[in-house]
Write an enzyme that holds these catalytic residues in place. Structure first.
Site, PDB file in Angstrom:
ATOM      1  N   LYS A 251       0.844  -1.203   0.000  1.00  0.00           N
ATOM      2  CA  LYS A 251       0.000   0.000   0.000  1.00  0.00           C
ATOM      3  C   LYS A 251       0.877   1.251   0.000  1.00  0.00           C
ATOM      4  O   LYS A 251       1.918   1.260   0.653  1.00  0.00           O
ATOM      5  CB  LYS A 251      -0.867   0.024   1.268  1.00  0.00           C
ATOM      6  CG  LYS A 251      -2.050  -0.907   1.235  1.00  0.00           C
ATOM      7  CD  LYS A 251      -2.916  -0.710   2.475  1.00  0.00           C
ATOM      8  CE  LYS A 251      -4.066  -1.701   2.504  1.00  0.00           C
ATOM      9  NZ  LYS A 251      -5.061  -1.493   1.462  1.00  0.00           N
ATOM     10  N   ARG A 325     -10.475 -11.217   0.961  1.00  0.00           N
ATOM     11  CA  ARG A 325     -11.355 -12.200   0.300  1.00  0.00           C
ATOM     12  C   ARG A 325     -10.734 -13.589   0.296  1.00  0.00           C
ATOM     13  O   ARG A 325     -11.445 -14.587   0.274  1.00  0.00           O
ATOM     14  CB  ARG A 325     -11.701 -11.704  -1.110  1.00  0.00           C
ATOM     15  CG  ARG A 325     -10.532 -11.554  -2.020  1.00  0.00           C
ATOM     16  CD  ARG A 325     -10.837 -10.698  -3.245  1.00  0.00           C
ATOM     17  NE  ARG A 325     -10.876  -9.259  -2.950  1.00  0.00           N
ATOM     18  CZ  ARG A 325     -11.191  -8.317  -3.830  1.00  0.00           C
ATOM     19  NH1 ARG A 325     -11.505  -8.650  -5.063  1.00  0.00           N
ATOM     20  NH2 ARG A 325     -11.197  -7.047  -3.488  1.00  0.00           N
TER      21      ARG A 325
HETATM   22  N1  BES Z   1      -8.386  -3.656   3.760  1.00  0.00           N
HETATM   23  C1  BES Z   1      -8.487  -3.187   2.437  1.00  0.00           C
HETATM   24  C2  BES Z   1      -9.778  -2.408   2.163  1.00  0.00           C
HETATM   25  C3  BES Z   1      -9.949  -1.109   2.881  1.00  0.00           C
HETATM   26  C4  BES Z   1      -9.548   0.075   2.302  1.00  0.00           C
HETATM   27  C5  BES Z   1     -10.568  -1.053   4.106  1.00  0.00           C
HETATM   28  C6  BES Z   1      -9.748   1.273   2.953  1.00  0.00           C
HETATM   29  C7  BES Z   1     -10.753   0.145   4.776  1.00  0.00           C
HETATM   30  C8  BES Z   1     -10.356   1.304   4.188  1.00  0.00           C
HETATM   31  C9  BES Z   1      -8.441  -4.350   1.454  1.00  0.00           C
HETATM   32  O1  BES Z   1      -7.722  -5.448   1.853  1.00  0.00           O
HETATM   33  C10 BES Z   1      -7.833  -3.828   0.202  1.00  0.00           C
HETATM   34  O2  BES Z   1      -6.721  -3.408   0.252  1.00  0.00           O
HETATM   35  N2  BES Z   1      -8.574  -3.859  -0.865  1.00  0.00           N
HETATM   36  C11 BES Z   1      -8.133  -3.343  -2.116  1.00  0.00           C
HETATM   37  C12 BES Z   1      -8.650  -4.254  -3.190  1.00  0.00           C
HETATM   38  C13 BES Z   1      -8.027  -3.999  -4.534  1.00  0.00           C
HETATM   39  C14 BES Z   1      -6.588  -4.390  -4.523  1.00  0.00           C
HETATM   40  C15 BES Z   1      -8.794  -4.787  -5.555  1.00  0.00           C
HETATM   41  C16 BES Z   1      -8.706  -1.938  -2.268  1.00  0.00           C
HETATM   42  O3  BES Z   1      -9.814  -1.681  -1.831  1.00  0.00           O
HETATM   43  O4  BES Z   1      -7.992  -1.086  -2.809  1.00  0.00           O
HETATM   44 ZN    ZN Z   2      -5.641  -5.286   1.384  1.00  0.00          ZN
END
Ligand code: BES
Ligand code: ZN
Ligand code: ZN
Length: 477
Positions: A251, A325
């Site tokens: 991230k 997921r």
């Molecule tokens: N934990 C995150 C989602 C999230 C983002 C929760 C902001 C709370 C606040 C999740 O694991 C994630 O990183 N999802 C990605 C998915 C993408 C790579 C398809 C996302 O939402 O960017």
């Molecule tokens: Zn994630």
């Protein structure tokens, strides 16, 4: 904050301050003074008159939300004083509003100071609520029951908040498992904890790989509560990412902050089953949590890896940040393999940033295959003081998670509709017989509060707990 119900004349109750809930200024003797002070009968409006020791708070509607916000606003003011006791008169309101007053008080007075070197001394303050003058016996019993239940529910929300707010260095899968054990002991329910050996043996390779680069062992947590005459069997599955760095699909720095809150779904289900047991609801309830830390390292799972989940489906990893997921896929399979004849299966996860983009910070995304069940979940959420809305699956988005090389890809080939494609990914791990019994709750928006709103201070909100308890109560009907 201690709450007492009283049913004598408000003037006879000895309290240091009085809280007055104001819907219409016209009804008040102090109308002119309050107007001169700029007070309006609006949500979050407050005036404190020190001489008469009265706190006036506005509310716009006789709804859970308005009243809970009003009392929370007043309680915060009360907490900032040295007064010991406050009183509030609810006799002109419907007795069902007691729930919002109790929960608004207990949720609004929450604070988290674990990491403050100087802690504010916890003041022993109390709130006396005037409920009914000369109330008939039955009413006062009912009202005491509302106080008791709302206190349990608020405690559960605050337990979830405490867990989520804890820093990732102090809260990793083993800690989550230990806390789950403590909750289970307190609620006198069963608790099973499984480690990575179990995950390997049971072919839960999707979950196993997410946590592989962490120094902390992943844990599968399974709590179960069974009422004597259980009417329904309900399974709650939670995403318990104690930290989500994104893994090798790392991230960006700004997006990593707050990812201690990626355990919110797991914390919500642990707190919820604790409350359900304390409330002695007539169900058999299971809480299954995948407690995992998503980190980087030489042994980390990679984009391009193919993982086989517990149900034998192969998953092409195209982004290691879409890890929730993967964990839920195996936890859903575990729950359906272990627990027979499930009536309902719900999962809770801070699954996608897309859900926050789509519906905002305040609202949970509700997904699944059963329209009636989804609608009932949304309406229960609203009754319980949470915001939720349905997000519909469709055949076109379903195609976007196809993989050329495996059964399914862990991300979609489109940037749009990310909350729904994540939900549809999970649908692949819901067995045919459970398709209509399943709901996926994406709590990514409301789980963590970066700018206080309503009765939620900065930090974890405990999203999911109240709506699930209410939802279960309604399933009974
Ligand atoms: N934990 C995150 C989602 C999230 C983002 C929760 C902001 C709370 C606040 C999740 O694991 C994630 O990183 N999802 C990605 C998915 C993408 C790579 C398809 C996302 O939402 O960017
Ligand atoms: Zn994630
Ligand atoms: Zn995540």
């Amino acid at each position: 904050m201690k709450i007492n119900l009283v049913n004598k004349n408000i003037n006879k109750i000895k309290s240091d301050v009085e809280i007055i809930l104001v819907n219409k200024l016209d009804d008040l003797d102090e109308k002119k003074l309050l107007e001169d002070l700029g007070f309006k009968a609006a949500d979050e409006a407050l005036v404190f008159l020190p001489e008469s020791k009265k706190i006036y708070v506005g509310y716009e509607e006789e709804t859970y939300d308005s009243l809970a916000i009003a009392i929370a606003t007043a309680i915060k003011k009360f907490q900032s004083t040295k007064f010991k006791s406050a009183k509030v008169d609810l006799t002109s309101l419907d007795s069902s509003t007691l729930k919002s007053i109790v929960e608004g008080t207990l949720l609004g007075s929450y604070s988290f100071d674990k990491y403050k070197s100087t802690k504010e001394k916890k003041k022993k303050q109390e709130l006396n609520i005037l409920v009914l003058e000369d109330s008939p016996e039955l009413d006062s019993i009912e009202l005491e029951a509302i106080l008791k239940d709302s206190t349990i529910i608020s405690k559960a929300v605050n337990k979830a908040r405490d867990m989520v707010n804890t820093a990732p260095a102090d809260f990793y899968p083993e800690v989550m498992a230990d806390l789950a054990k403590d909750l289970a002991k307190d609620a006198k329910i069963d608790c099973k904890i499984k480690g990575e050996k179990f995950l390997k043996k049971n072919k839960m390779n999707a979950m196993l790989n997410v946590g592989i680069a962490s120094i902390h062992e992943s844990k599968l947590i399974h709590l179960s509560y069974k009422a004597k005459e259980a009417k329904k069997k309900i399974v709650l599955v939670g995403k318990g990412l104690t930290y989500d760095s994104g893994g090798l699909s790392l991230k960006p720095a700004d997006f990593m902050v707050t990812m201690k809150s990626d355990k919110s779904g797991g914390c919500a289900v642990l707190a919820t089953i604790w409350a359900i047991a304390k409330l002695e609801l007539p169900f058999e309830v299971h809480a299954v949590v995948g407690a995992v830390e998503n980190m980087i390292g030489g042994d980390a799972y990679k984009p391009d890896d193919i993982l086989t989940a517990k149900n034998g489906k192969t998953i092409e990893v195209r982004n290691t940040d879409a890890e929730g997921r993967l964990v839920l896929a195996d936890c859903l399979c575990y729950a359906q393999d272990e627990i027979e004849n499930i009536d309902y299966i719900f999962d809770y996860a801070t699954l996608t940033g897309a859900c926050v983009v789509g519906v905002g910070h305040y609202t949970t995304g509700v997904m699944g295959n059963n329209e009636t069940l989804k609608r009932s979940a949304v309406s229960s959420a609203h009754d319980a003081g949470e915001y939720a809305t349905t997000l519909d699956f469709n055949r076109y988005l379903k195609k976007s998670i196809k993989s050329e090389i495996a059964d399914i890809s862990n991300i979609a080939n489109t940037r749009y509709g990310g909350a729904i494609t994540a939900g549809m990914f999970l649908d692949n791990f819901v067995y045919e017989e459970n398709k209509n019994k399943w709901i996926h709750f994406d709590i990514a928006g409301p789980a963590y509060v970066e700018s206080a709103w309503g009765y939620n201070p900065f930090g974890a909100s405990g999203a999911g707990v109240r709506m699930t308890i209410e939802f279960l109560k309604n399933l009974e009907k």
